[in-house]
Design a protein around this motif. Structure first.
Motif, PDB file in Angstrom:
ATOM      1  N   VAL A  12       0.766  -1.335  -0.039  1.00  9.87           N
ATOM      2  CA  VAL A  12       0.089   0.283  -0.157  1.00  9.87           C
ATOM      3  C   VAL A  12       0.480   1.092   0.144  1.00  9.87           C
ATOM      4  CG1 VAL A  12      -1.591   1.356   1.013  1.00  9.87           C
ATOM      5  CG2 VAL A  12      -1.745  -0.883   0.887  1.00  9.87           C
ATOM      6  N   ALA A  13       1.976   0.955   0.114  1.00 10.99           N
ATOM      7  CA  ALA A  13       2.996   2.336   0.503  1.00 10.99           C
ATOM      8  C   ALA A  13       3.388   2.927  -0.773  1.00 10.99           C
ATOM      9  CB  ALA A  13       4.119   1.954   0.911  1.00 10.99           C
ATOM     10  N   LYS A  14       3.767   1.810  -1.451  1.00 13.96           N
ATOM     11  CA  LYS A  14       3.687   2.054  -3.001  1.00 13.96           C
ATOM     12  C   LYS A  14       2.561   3.057  -3.746  1.00 13.96           C
ATOM     13  CE  LYS A  14       7.359  -1.910  -3.284  1.00 13.96           C
ATOM     14  NZ  LYS A  14       7.904  -1.469  -3.192  1.00 13.96           N
ATOM     15  N   LEU A  15       1.281   3.095  -3.150  1.00 17.17           N
ATOM     16  CA  LEU A  15       0.469   3.217  -3.792  1.00 17.17           C
ATOM     17  C   LEU A  15      -0.003   4.640  -3.840  1.00 17.17           C
ATOM     18  CD1 LEU A  15      -2.866  -0.089  -3.185  1.00 17.17           C
ATOM     19  CD2 LEU A  15      -1.315   0.550  -5.140  1.00 17.17           C
ATOM     20  N   ASP A  16       0.767   5.545  -2.724  1.00 16.49           N
ATOM     21  CA  ASP A  16       1.058   7.129  -2.571  1.00 16.49           C
ATOM     22  C   ASP A  16      -1.069   7.319  -2.516  1.00 16.49           C
ATOM     23  OD1 ASP A  16       1.710   9.650  -2.186  1.00 16.49           O
ATOM     24  OD2 ASP A  16       2.038   9.655  -4.471  1.00 16.49           O
ATOM     25  N   LEU A  17      -1.242   7.022  -1.843  1.00 19.55           N
ATOM     26  CA  LEU A  17      -3.363   6.955  -1.557  1.00 19.55           C
ATOM     27  C   LEU A  17      -3.352   8.471  -1.206  1.00 19.55           C
ATOM     28  CD1 LEU A  17      -4.424   3.403  -0.352  1.00 19.55           C
ATOM     29  CD2 LEU A  17      -4.226   4.532  -2.414  1.00 19.55           C
ATOM     30  N   LYS A  18      -3.831   9.366  -1.462  1.00 22.26           N
ATOM     31  CA  LYS A  18      -4.899  10.422  -0.596  1.00 22.26           C
ATOM     32  C   LYS A  18      -6.143  10.221  -0.413  1.00 22.26           C
ATOM     33  CE  LYS A  18      -0.847  11.938  -2.543  1.00 22.26           C
ATOM     34  NZ  LYS A  18      -0.359  11.193  -3.037  1.00 22.26           N
ATOM     35  N   PRO A  19      -6.623  11.177   0.498  1.00 26.55           N
ATOM     36  CA  PRO A  19      -8.169  11.141   1.261  1.00 26.55           C
ATOM     37  C   PRO A  19      -8.649  11.092   0.014  1.00 26.55           C
ATOM     38  CG  PRO A  19      -5.999  13.107   2.682  1.00 26.55           C
ATOM     39  CD  PRO A  19      -5.460  11.800   1.777  1.00 26.55           C
ATOM     40  N   GLY A  20      -9.952  10.822   0.688  1.00 29.98           N
ATOM     41  CA  GLY A  20     -10.596  10.502  -0.636  1.00 29.98           C
ATOM     42  C   GLY A  20     -11.160   9.946  -1.582  1.00 29.98           C
ATOM     43  N   GLN A  21      -9.451   9.657  -2.213  1.00 29.69           N
ATOM     44  CA  GLN A  21      -9.895   8.122  -3.284  1.00 29.69           C
ATOM     45  C   GLN A  21     -10.420   7.509  -3.048  1.00 29.69           C
ATOM     46  OE1 GLN A  21      -4.929   7.646  -3.459  1.00 29.69           O
ATOM     47  NE2 GLN A  21      -5.168   9.604  -5.581  1.00 29.69           N
ATOM     48  N   LYS A  22     -10.617   6.610  -4.228  1.00 29.89           N
ATOM     49  CA  LYS A  22     -12.023   5.371  -4.484  1.00 29.89           C
ATOM     50  C   LYS A  22     -10.399   4.171  -4.771  1.00 29.89           C
ATOM     51  CE  LYS A  22     -16.483   4.001  -5.300  1.00 29.89           C
ATOM     52  NZ  LYS A  22     -17.567   4.640  -5.923  1.00 29.89           N
ATOM     53  N   VAL A  23     -11.075   3.137  -3.780  1.00 28.20           N
ATOM     54  CA  VAL A  23      -9.882   1.809  -4.151  1.00 28.20           C
ATOM     55  C   VAL A  23     -11.004   0.675  -4.117  1.00 28.20           C
ATOM     56  CG1 VAL A  23      -8.470   0.720  -3.083  1.00 28.20           C
ATOM     57  CG2 VAL A  23      -8.057   2.962  -2.659  1.00 28.20           C
ATOM     58  N   LEU A  24     -10.902   0.178  -5.694  1.00 29.13           N
ATOM     59  CA  LEU A  24     -11.265  -1.127  -5.781  1.00 29.13           C
ATOM     60  C   LEU A  24     -10.190  -2.146  -5.296  1.00 29.13           C
ATOM     61  CD1 LEU A  24     -13.788  -2.801  -6.596  1.00 29.13           C
ATOM     62  CD2 LEU A  24     -12.292  -2.426  -9.076  1.00 29.13           C
ATOM     63  N   ASP A  25     -10.889  -3.311  -4.210  1.00 30.83           N
ATOM     64  CA  ASP A  25     -10.028  -4.137  -3.769  1.00 30.83           C
ATOM     65  C   ASP A  25     -10.347  -5.608  -4.296  1.00 30.83           C
ATOM     66  OD1 ASP A  25      -8.658  -6.173  -3.071  1.00 30.83           O
ATOM     67  OD2 ASP A  25      -8.889  -5.786  -0.847  1.00 30.83           O
ATOM     68  N   VAL A  26      -9.942  -5.890  -5.264  1.00 32.52           N
ATOM     69  CA  VAL A  26     -10.210  -7.330  -5.959  1.00 32.52           C
ATOM     70  C   VAL A  26      -9.979  -8.047  -5.891  1.00 32.52           C
ATOM     71  CG1 VAL A  26     -10.118  -8.763  -8.091  1.00 32.52           C
ATOM     72  CG2 VAL A  26     -10.311  -5.678  -8.105  1.00 32.52           C
ATOM     73  N   GLY A  27     -10.852  -9.776  -5.001  1.00 32.74           N
ATOM     74  CA  GLY A  27      -9.733 -10.261  -4.250  1.00 32.74           C
ATOM     75  C   GLY A  27      -9.727 -10.684  -2.599  1.00 32.74           C
ATOM     76  N   CYS A  28     -10.490  -9.503  -2.168  1.00 31.10           N
ATOM     77  CA  CYS A  28     -11.087  -8.047  -0.768  1.00 31.10           C
ATOM     78  C   CYS A  28     -10.502  -9.370   0.165  1.00 31.10           C
ATOM     79  CB  CYS A  28     -11.845  -7.668  -0.873  1.00 31.10           C
ATOM     80  SG  CYS A  28     -13.485  -9.016  -0.681  1.00 31.10           S
ATOM     81  N   GLY A  29     -11.045 -10.838   0.124  1.00 31.69           N
ATOM     82  CA  GLY A  29     -11.035 -11.689   1.230  1.00 31.69           C
ATOM     83  C   GLY A  29     -11.482 -11.098   2.697  1.00 31.69           C
ATOM     84  N   ILE A  30     -11.022 -11.530   3.548  1.00 32.67           N
ATOM     85  CA  ILE A  30     -11.819 -10.614   4.671  1.00 32.67           C
ATOM     86  C   ILE A  30     -11.971  -9.714   5.476  1.00 32.67           C
ATOM     87  CG2 ILE A  30     -12.443 -13.330   5.427  1.00 32.67           C
ATOM     88  CD1 ILE A  30      -9.804 -12.962   8.039  1.00 32.67           C
ATOM     89  N   GLY A  31     -11.379  -8.753   4.356  1.00 33.17           N
ATOM     90  CA  GLY A  31     -11.328  -7.255   4.430  1.00 33.17           C
ATOM     91  C   GLY A  31      -9.976  -6.930   5.103  1.00 33.17           C
TER      92      GLY A  31
END
Length: 372
Positions: A274-293
């Motif tokens: 996740v550190a490589k994703l450079d996430l910013k507050p308010g963004q929307k993420v799709l997790d494909v194969g999310c397992g138990i979350g």
């Protein structure tokens, strides 16, 4: 659990008390009902199959929040509720639709006359949680008989805990775990006079997004099922839930990899990725194969992003929803086949996946490019 007669008396008394005022606030038992309705009603209606020319039975129709919308599209609608004043208010509001019949009846009554194999869609919103376990099981058996092969069943329930803020002297609502409903309907079968066997096949199972966004609440959950011939093979999903990812097996994986995780590396590997994703507050993420979350909760809570987690395993999503209770974060979960699921272009800022894409043919992956 109360005996059936006592259960019906308790539930009828409860709704006689709360339907003294025939308003959307009273029906939803929430002071925010009008605002929630504007967002959740179109969301739920968008999930239904095409209704043009179809016969729809609405169980627990209330004052008609959905009745009129169903009537606009369907060929014929039968709206049923067990409180006389409520169904009559529905008729006042929606009686202009000449394709709609309004009936005061209890869905548990054997006198409820619906012809076997006649219905294209059964729709209910907050009904099963007002029935005992045995009444839910019995109604499921009747529903599969009422539907045509290929017909659909849609229902939405409050699970785990109360959502609405109305004060209640007593609350007889059954806030069950989602896996109760999933199990009852997965195990529901019927045979006709010719020896043909039918059952419910789960199309999707998800928390209502309007409640996630407005209340950070994942306990409002809907199911969409289709009646199919039992010979139909559910393939990979059946393998996942019955062989590779039985609930006990999932919990064993979690004990190995850490709370919320069923794959190698658990939280530490998730943090690294996740550190490589450079996430910013308010963004929307799709997790494909999310397992138990576990990864979804980490991203939502630590980076203030909105996450949609999808997985083909019913058992995985059932446990993920249980893990979401009380977290108050922007995470939605859905049972979905990522090779068939569609979203509008540019829906997501980030698509994330772990230990899933190795199961997908290369040609399918190109469809993900337009989503972000």
């Amino acid at each position: 659990m109360a005996a059936s007669g006592e259960e019906r008396d308790v539930q009828k008394s409860y709704w006689m008390e709360h339907s003294a005022e025939l308003t959307v606030e009273a029906m939803m038992l929430d002071s925010q009902a009008s605002d929630l309705d504007k967002e959740e009603r179109p969301e739920l209606l968008s999930l239904l199959p095409p209704l043009e020319g179809k016969y729809v039975v609405e169980l627990g129709a209330g004052i008609g929040r959905f009745t009129g919308e169903l009537a606009k599209q369907a060929g014929q609608v039968l709206a049923i509720d067990f409180i006389e004043s409520v169904i009559r208010e529905n008729e006042v509001i929606n009686g202009r639709f000449k394709n709609t019949k309004f009936v005061c009846a209890d869905v548990t009554s054997p006198d409820l006359d619906i012809s076997p194999g006649s219905v294209d869609l059964i729709f209910s919103n907050w009904l099963l949680m007002y029935l005992s376990d045995k009444e839910v099981e019995d109604l499921a058996e009747r529903m599969v008989k009422w539907l045509k092969v290929g017909g659909f069943l849609f229902f939405r329930e409050s699970c785990f805990h109360q959502s609405g803020d109305f004060k209640r002297k007593k609350n007889p609502t059954h806030y069950r775990e989602p896996r109760f409903y999933t199990k009852v309907f997965k195990e529901c079968h019927m045979s006709d006079d010719f020896g043909n066997s039918s059952e419910f096949s789960l199309i999707t199972f998800k928390c209502v997004g309007a409640y996630v966004r407005n209340k950070k609440n994942q306990n409002q959950i809907y199911w969409l099922w289709q009646k199919v011939n039992s010979q139909n093979d559910k393939g990979f999903q059946r393998f996942l839930d019955n062989v590779q990812y039985k609930c006990r097996g999932i919990l064993r994986y979690e004990r190995v990899f850490g709370e919320g995780f069923v794959s190698t590396g658990g939280l530490e590997t998730t943090k690294e990725f996740v550190a490589k994703l450079d996430l910013k507050p308010g963004q929307k993420v799709l997790d494909v194969g999310c397992g138990i979350g576990g990864g979804d909760f980490y991203m939502a809570e630590d980076f203030d992003v909105e996450v949609v987690g999808i997985d083909l395993s019913i058992n995985m999503i059932s446990i993920a929803l249980e893990r979401a209770i009380g977290r108050k974060c922007l995470v939605e979960f859905e049972v979905s086949d990522c090779t068939k699921k569609t979203y509008p272009d540019n829906t997501f800022d980030v698509i994330y996946s772990r230990d899933t894409i190795l199961h997908i043919q290369v040609v399918i992956l190109t469809s993900f490019a337009a989503l972000s």
